[in-house]
Design a protein around this motif. Structure first.
Motif, PDB file in Angstrom:
ATOM      1  N   THR A   1      30.814  -2.362 -30.705  1.00  0.00           N
ATOM      2  CA  THR A   1      30.291  -1.015 -30.194  1.00  0.00           C
ATOM      3  C   THR A   1      31.610  -0.289 -30.030  1.00  0.00           C
ATOM      4  N   CYS A   2      32.865  -0.310 -30.505  1.00  0.00           N
ATOM      5  CA  CYS A   2      33.863   0.262 -30.111  1.00  0.00           C
ATOM      6  C   CYS A   2      33.673   1.653 -30.737  1.00  0.00           C
ATOM      7  N   PHE A   3      33.022   1.723 -31.986  1.00  0.00           N
ATOM      8  CA  PHE A   3      33.219   2.988 -32.761  1.00  0.00           C
ATOM      9  C   PHE A   3      31.846   4.058 -32.167  1.00  0.00           C
ATOM     10  N   THR A   4      31.333   3.427 -31.223  1.00  0.00           N
ATOM     11  CA  THR A   4      30.361   4.647 -30.686  1.00  0.00           C
ATOM     12  C   THR A   4      31.187   5.723 -29.877  1.00  0.00           C
ATOM     13  N   CYS A   5      32.378   5.156 -29.535  1.00  0.00           N
ATOM     14  CA  CYS A   5      33.234   6.194 -28.712  1.00  0.00           C
ATOM     15  C   CYS A   5      34.431   6.453 -29.262  1.00  0.00           C
ATOM     16  N   HIS A   6      35.149   5.641 -30.409  1.00  0.00           N
ATOM     17  CA  HIS A   6      36.281   5.837 -30.970  1.00  0.00           C
ATOM     18  C   HIS A   6      36.325   6.059 -32.407  1.00  0.00           C
ATOM     19  N   ASN A   7      37.149   6.830 -32.886  1.00  0.00           N
ATOM     20  CA  ASN A   7      37.592   6.754 -34.314  1.00  0.00           C
ATOM     21  C   ASN A   7      39.122   6.532 -34.358  1.00  0.00           C
TER      22      ASN A   7
HETATM   23  C1  HEC Z   1      31.260   4.131 -23.786  1.00  0.00           C
HETATM   24  C2  HEC Z   1      32.212   4.709 -24.726  1.00  0.00           C
HETATM   25  C3  HEC Z   1      33.307   3.549 -24.930  1.00  0.00           C
HETATM   26  C4  HEC Z   1      33.332   2.449 -25.763  1.00  0.00           C
HETATM   27  C5  HEC Z   1      32.190   1.731 -26.021  1.00  0.00           C
HETATM   28  C6  HEC Z   1      34.894   1.993 -26.000  1.00  0.00           C
HETATM   29  N1  HEC Z   1      35.498   2.640 -25.346  1.00  0.00           N
HETATM   30 FE1  HEC Z   1      37.501   2.425 -25.547  1.00  0.00          FE
HETATM   31  N2  HEC Z   1      37.809   4.227 -24.533  1.00  0.00           N
HETATM   32  C7  HEC Z   1      36.791   5.016 -23.780  1.00  0.00           C
HETATM   33  C8  HEC Z   1      37.422   6.047 -23.127  1.00  0.00           C
HETATM   34  C9  HEC Z   1      36.488   7.244 -22.443  1.00  0.00           C
HETATM   35  C10 HEC Z   1      38.643   5.796 -22.943  1.00  0.00           C
HETATM   36  C11 HEC Z   1      39.792   6.630 -22.217  1.00  0.00           C
HETATM   37  C12 HEC Z   1      39.526   6.092 -20.820  1.00  0.00           C
HETATM   38  C13 HEC Z   1      40.812   6.774 -19.785  1.00  0.00           C
HETATM   39  O1  HEC Z   1      40.893   8.006 -20.048  1.00  0.00           O
HETATM   40  O2  HEC Z   1      41.482   6.015 -19.233  1.00  0.00           O
HETATM   41  C14 HEC Z   1      38.983   4.727 -23.649  1.00  0.00           C
HETATM   42  C15 HEC Z   1      40.165   4.152 -23.994  1.00  0.00           C
HETATM   43  C16 HEC Z   1      40.598   3.024 -24.890  1.00  0.00           C
HETATM   44  C17 HEC Z   1      41.845   2.553 -25.068  1.00  0.00           C
HETATM   45  C18 HEC Z   1      43.025   3.053 -24.442  1.00  0.00           C
HETATM   46  C19 HEC Z   1      43.642   2.295 -23.206  1.00  0.00           C
HETATM   47  C20 HEC Z   1      44.770   2.783 -22.423  1.00  0.00           C
HETATM   48  O3  HEC Z   1      45.323   2.098 -21.668  1.00  0.00           O
HETATM   49  O4  HEC Z   1      45.284   3.860 -22.739  1.00  0.00           O
HETATM   50  C21 HEC Z   1      41.519   1.544 -25.935  1.00  0.00           C
HETATM   51  C22 HEC Z   1      43.060   0.813 -26.576  1.00  0.00           C
HETATM   52  C23 HEC Z   1      40.481   1.477 -26.205  1.00  0.00           C
HETATM   53  N3  HEC Z   1      39.571   2.452 -25.452  1.00  0.00           N
HETATM   54  C24 HEC Z   1      39.836   0.405 -27.116  1.00  0.00           C
HETATM   55  C25 HEC Z   1      38.552   0.384 -27.162  1.00  0.00           C
HETATM   56  C26 HEC Z   1      38.034  -0.888 -28.034  1.00  0.00           C
HETATM   57  C27 HEC Z   1      38.817  -1.907 -28.714  1.00  0.00           C
HETATM   58  C28 HEC Z   1      36.557  -0.887 -27.828  1.00  0.00           C
HETATM   59  C29 HEC Z   1      35.497  -2.054 -28.123  1.00  0.00           C
HETATM   60  C30 HEC Z   1      35.900  -3.304 -27.842  1.00  0.00           C
HETATM   61  C31 HEC Z   1      36.382   0.311 -27.052  1.00  0.00           C
HETATM   62  N4  HEC Z   1      37.472   0.849 -26.428  1.00  0.00           N
HETATM   63  C32 HEC Z   1      35.026   0.685 -26.400  1.00  0.00           C
HETATM   64  C33 HEC Z   1      35.434   5.023 -24.488  1.00  0.00           C
HETATM   65  C34 HEC Z   1      34.966   3.835 -24.958  1.00  0.00           C
END
Ligand code: HEC
Length: 313
Positions: free
Chosen positions: A233-239
């Motif tokens: 589900t990473c892509f629901t929040c990241h590109n």
């Molecule tokens: C519900 C939304 C959501 C999902 C699902 C999510 N992320 Fe994130 N991610 C975020 C947000 C918002 C931040 C910024 C958090 C912050 O400001 O500290 C972030 C930050 C990160 C970072 C930066 C960390 C850092 O130390 O600076 C990484 C790498 C990352 N995500 C990877 C992933 C991966 C890989 C997945 C899937 C396994 C994932 N994310 C799933 C919302 C999400």
């Protein structure tokens, strides 16, 4: 005796206009300016006009000697090489949309290029796409003239183990052959990528033949990595290239590009979640759902985007 002539009203007006006159650079697309460089000889037909050009930077290389060459494109078209001293070229980062001013003059690779006017770069959007890359095998680089200046990708490239040299060149193997890369002096003494990568960049003719000026290395198993990220589900929040709820992976990689603890920090973020590093939005803790091995694999993938920055330094 000549009578002293008082300037007429119209003479005074034109003198005032001349004094106030600011040369306004002529707006042109990268493609229009490129058309003034002869593809065969590399000579410019117009070195007098000052052009104001808008486009997206695909590739930026620092050559031995400290000169930057950056390619600026109208999306999907060939790139115009722009040259400048390192200090003037800070804003010419890959995927920046820029407007800049310059005249055609001598380029560093034996061909004409737009010589950047100091302090003329304005940045629009960052993380802009350059368009789709044409995929070509190493054999194509025996004579890459057909795609000179285009955004090209070579898949499954492997490096001889070791570090990048200081000469800005690397010989690599790809599917079915060997070829040369032109790499920024910024990667000198860094370890080469350990696994096979897809290399994106611009074909350029150097003194010893055609090479790909490298701008991006991504793992060759990108499809499997994308499937893993989709599953978790990473892509629901990241590109990878754009900020959404979470930061663009490219921006994450930029922040940690020289941090030896980067892998541990990212693995921990996926396990425990977090907030405040990129803004107020929180990332949920995914440790119970994403096994350690997948957290490592995904973190390594994110960190691969650091090459976008290292190759431009
Ligand atoms: C519900 C939304 C959501 C999902 C699902 C999510 N992320 Fe994130 N991610 C975020 C947000 C918002 C931040 C910024 C958090 C912050 O400001 O500290 C972030 C930050 C990160 C970072 C930066 C960390 C850092 O130390 O600076 C990484 C790498 C990352 N995500 C990877 C992933 C991966 C890989 C997945 C899937 C396994 C994932 N994310 C799933 C919302 C999400």
């Amino acid at each position: 005796m000549f009578p002293v002539m008082k300037p007429s009203f119209s003479q005074r007006l034109s003198a005032m206009a001349a004094a106030l006159c600011v040369v306004v650079a002529r707006a042109a697309t990268p493609t229009e300016v490129l058309a003034k460089i002869d593809p065969a000889t590399g000579k410019a037909s117009d070195t007098a006009t000052e052009f104001s050009v808008t486009g997206v930077v695909s590739t930026r290389t620092v050559l031995p000697g400290g000169q930057v060459v950056a390619w600026v494109h109208a999306v999907g078209e060939a790139g115009l090489p722009v040259v400048a001293p390192v200090a003037d070229a800070t804003l010419l980062a890959p995927r920046n949309e820029v407007t800049l001013v310059g005249k055609l003059g001598d380029g560093p690779l034996g061909r004409a290029a737009l010589v950047l006017k100091k302090d003329s770069v304005k940045v629009g959007m960052t993380n802009k796409s350059v368009g789709a890359a044409e995929v070509r095998p190493p054999a194509f680089f025996a004579d890459a003239a057909a795609l000179a200046g285009r955004w090209v990708q070579v898949t499954n490239v492997t490096f001889a183990p070791g570090k990048f040299g200081k000469d800005g060149k690397a010989s690599v193997k790809g599917d079915g052959g060997e070829m040369k890369l032109l790499v920024s002096t910024g990667v000198a003494d860094l370890d080469v990528p350990p696994g096979p990568v897809n290399v994106f960049g611009i074909p350029v003719k150097t003194a010893d033949g055609w090479a790909l000026a490298a701008s991006r290395f991504l793992p060759s198993n990108a499809k499997a990595l994308q499937a893993l990220a989709t599953k978790h589900t990473c892509f629901t929040c990241h590109n990878p290239d754009m900020k959404m709820v979470g930061p663009a992976y490219r921006d994450v990689a930029a922040r940690y590009r020289k941090d030896p603890e980067a892998l541990a920090k990212l693995v921990s973020q996926i396990e425990k979640g977090g907030t405040g590093k990129w803004g107020p939005a929180p990332m949920p803790a995914l440790g119970t759902k994403v096994p350690l091995e997948d957290r490592k694999t995904l973190s390594e993938w994110v960190l691969h985007y650091r090459w976008d920055w290292l190759l431009a330094e």
